[in-house]
Motif scaffolding. Structure first.
Motif, short mmCIF file in Angstrom:
data_model
loop_
_atom_site.label_atom_id
_atom_site.label_comp_id
_atom_site.label_asym_id
_atom_site.label_seq_id
_atom_site.Cartn_x
_atom_site.Cartn_y
_atom_site.Cartn_z
N ASN A 12 0.79 -1.23 0.00
CA ASN A 12 0.00 0.00 0.00
C ASN A 12 0.83 1.28 0.00
O ASN A 12 0.38 2.31 -0.49
N TYR A 13 2.01 1.25 0.61
CA TYR A 13 2.87 2.43 0.70
C TYR A 13 4.07 2.28 -0.21
O TYR A 13 4.69 1.21 -0.24
N ARG A 14 4.42 3.36 -0.91
CA ARG A 14 5.67 3.36 -1.68
C ARG A 14 6.34 4.71 -1.48
O ARG A 14 5.67 5.74 -1.31
N VAL A 15 7.66 4.71 -1.48
CA VAL A 15 8.42 5.94 -1.36
C VAL A 15 8.43 6.61 -2.74
O VAL A 15 8.97 6.05 -3.70
N ALA A 16 7.81 7.78 -2.84
CA ALA A 16 7.75 8.52 -4.10
C ALA A 16 8.93 9.47 -4.25
O ALA A 16 9.34 9.80 -5.36
N PHE A 17 9.49 9.93 -3.11
CA PHE A 17 10.62 10.86 -3.11
C PHE A 17 11.23 10.85 -1.72
O PHE A 17 10.52 10.70 -0.73
N GLU A 18 12.56 11.03 -1.68
CA GLU A 18 13.22 11.14 -0.38
C GLU A 18 14.53 11.89 -0.51
O GLU A 18 15.26 11.72 -1.49
N LEU A 25 5.58 9.67 0.84
CA LEU A 25 5.00 8.35 0.63
C LEU A 25 3.70 8.48 -0.15
O LEU A 25 2.91 9.39 0.09
N GLU A 26 3.47 7.57 -1.07
CA GLU A 26 2.18 7.46 -1.75
C GLU A 26 1.46 6.26 -1.14
O GLU A 26 2.06 5.20 -0.94
N TYR A 27 0.18 6.43 -0.82
CA TYR A 27 -0.62 5.37 -0.21
C TYR A 27 -1.86 5.11 -1.04
O TYR A 27 -2.56 6.05 -1.45
N THR A 28 -2.16 3.83 -1.29
CA THR A 28 -3.40 3.44 -1.97
C THR A 28 -3.98 2.21 -1.28
O THR A 28 -3.24 1.38 -0.74
N THR A 91 -3.58 8.82 -1.39
CA THR A 91 -3.10 10.00 -0.68
C THR A 91 -1.57 10.01 -0.63
O THR A 91 -0.94 8.98 -0.88
N PHE A 92 -1.01 11.16 -0.33
CA PHE A 92 0.44 11.32 -0.19
C PHE A 92 0.74 11.86 1.20
O PHE A 92 -0.01 12.68 1.73
N PHE A 93 1.84 11.41 1.78
CA PHE A 93 2.33 11.91 3.06
C PHE A 93 3.70 12.52 2.85
O PHE A 93 4.60 11.85 2.35
N VAL A 94 3.86 13.78 3.22
CA VAL A 94 5.17 14.44 3.20
C VAL A 94 5.67 14.39 4.64
O VAL A 94 5.24 15.18 5.49
N GLU A 95 6.54 13.44 4.91
CA GLU A 95 7.05 13.22 6.26
C GLU A 95 8.25 14.12 6.53
O GLU A 95 9.18 14.17 5.73
#
Length: 115
Positions: A12-18, A25-28, A91-95
């Motif tokens: 469900n979670y993938r690292v889109a940028f770091e 993180l992108e979540y679906t 959704t996206f999470f900017v951690e």
């Protein structure tokens, strides 16, 4: 403390940028899906789709119903969530990787916060 969501829920979670300051993180997921408990540091959540979820943490639950295209502050927390709606979640999470300012106050809320 719960684990990194990319490790607990890799489907469900993938690292889109770091980089050294943030991780995105992108979540679906699909209706009916329940995630395994995981940890989020202080983050900004940006919804790519409208969705309805129930978040659970430390014996507390909250229902979250958000439209597409909104940004919400998500204070550091451990939780698991379930898609209680009829649509996929995207959704996206900017951690934030920076340490939060010292505080003795424990947040009185679970889930995303509209400020």
């Amino acid at each position: 403390m719960a684990q990194d969501p990319v490790q607990t829920n890799p489907e469900n979670y993938r690292v889109a940028f770091e980089n050294d300051r943030v991780r995105v993180l992108e979540y679906t997921d699909r209706p009916g899906y329940t995630s395994i408990e995981h940890h989020h540091p202080d983050s900004v959540m940006i919804t790519a789709s409208a969705f309805r979820r129930r978040l659970h943490a430390q014996g507390t639950s909250i229902d979250v119903d958000l439209p597409a295209g909104v940004a919400r502050w998500l204070p550091a927390q451990d939780h698991c969530g379930e898609n209680t709606g009829t649509t996929d979640t995207h959704t996206f999470f900017v951690e934030l990787k920076e340490t939060a300012p010292a505080s003795t106050e424990v947040p009185a809320y679970l889930g995303p916060v509209a400020l």
